[in-house]
Design a protein around this motif. Sequence first.
Motif, short mmCIF file in Angstrom:
data_model
loop_
_atom_site.label_atom_id
_atom_site.label_comp_id
_atom_site.label_asym_id
_atom_site.label_seq_id
_atom_site.Cartn_x
_atom_site.Cartn_y
_atom_site.Cartn_z
N PRO A 116 0.81 -1.24 0.00
CA PRO A 116 0.00 0.00 0.00
C PRO A 116 0.83 1.27 0.00
N ARG A 117 1.95 1.29 0.74
CA ARG A 117 2.77 2.50 0.81
C ARG A 117 3.44 2.79 -0.54
N ILE A 118 3.96 1.74 -1.17
CA ILE A 118 4.61 1.94 -2.47
C ILE A 118 3.58 2.30 -3.53
N ARG A 119 2.42 1.67 -3.47
CA ARG A 119 1.36 1.98 -4.43
C ARG A 119 0.92 3.43 -4.29
N ALA A 120 0.87 3.92 -3.05
CA ALA A 120 0.42 5.30 -2.83
C ALA A 120 1.41 6.32 -3.36
N THR A 121 2.69 5.96 -3.37
CA THR A 121 3.72 6.90 -3.85
C THR A 121 4.07 6.70 -5.32
N SER A 122 3.41 5.74 -5.97
CA SER A 122 3.71 5.44 -7.37
C SER A 122 2.89 6.32 -8.31
N LYS A 123 3.51 6.73 -9.38
CA LYS A 123 2.81 7.47 -10.42
C LYS A 123 2.22 6.48 -11.43
N GLY A 124 1.19 6.93 -12.12
CA GLY A 124 0.60 6.07 -13.14
C GLY A 124 1.61 5.69 -14.21
N ALA A 125 2.52 6.62 -14.54
CA ALA A 125 3.53 6.34 -15.56
C ALA A 125 4.49 5.25 -15.11
N ASP A 126 4.78 5.18 -13.79
CA ASP A 126 5.67 4.15 -13.28
C ASP A 126 5.10 2.76 -13.54
N ILE A 127 3.83 2.59 -13.20
CA ILE A 127 3.17 1.30 -13.38
C ILE A 127 3.01 0.97 -14.85
N LEU A 128 2.67 1.98 -15.66
CA LEU A 128 2.52 1.75 -17.10
C LEU A 128 3.82 1.27 -17.72
N ILE A 129 4.94 1.89 -17.36
CA ILE A 129 6.23 1.50 -17.91
C ILE A 129 6.56 0.06 -17.54
#
Length: 239
Positions: A116-129
Amino acid sequence: MNSLHQFFFGYFPYICLAVFLVGSLLRFDRDQYTWKTDSSQLLRTGQLRWGSNLFHIGILVIFFGHAVGLLTPPWIYEIFISTADKKLMAISVGGVAGVLGLIGLSLLLHRRLSDPRIRATSKGADILILWLLWAQFALGLATIWGSVQYHLDGAKMAQLSAWAQHIVTLRAGAAELLVDIGWITKAHLVLGMTLFLVFPFSRLVHVWSGFGTLAYLRRPYQLVRSRRLGLGERSDAPR
């Protein structure tokens, strides 16, 4: 050959290369504070270490393998190895590197999506890449099956090399070389070019910094004056 094929394999490579180079330069010039990896190592280290190391080993081997394999003219490598043997080497080395990279990316995706902590600090572009890279590794591994079954003579690899060399040397007729290439390979090529297209707008720009550190190997020592030394003395220290 239809217009869509002509676009993706005749024009799209130049669009991606132009955006990749110009976009990276503009971002470095205008937004240097965003030029970073945005590491989440402080939040959770263990899974990151395994995932990152496996991914980086896999992608570095594959990147340099593709660059050398696709852009080396046949008259150079045929002095040392036949096209068929080069194909076997590409399948074996690329297959191992692809599996390592895919495992690493799977760990990184699980870590980023499940914590949850990493997901909260992640940008959409990070996950997309991460998803784009995962799909690219998966498509690359999927092409190995067809190569083993039908193309061990290296003929298809020679076509891909000719296409890449036509692109980088600005020669016409590149798209015609890929008319009979399978759809999985075509999807792998298009997604690979798309990664270059989105590169300047993502955290991937830190790759430039990795190559830039090589310049430090040739930089001279810096002369540093210590406050404890006299006016006529100097102390040499590495920068």
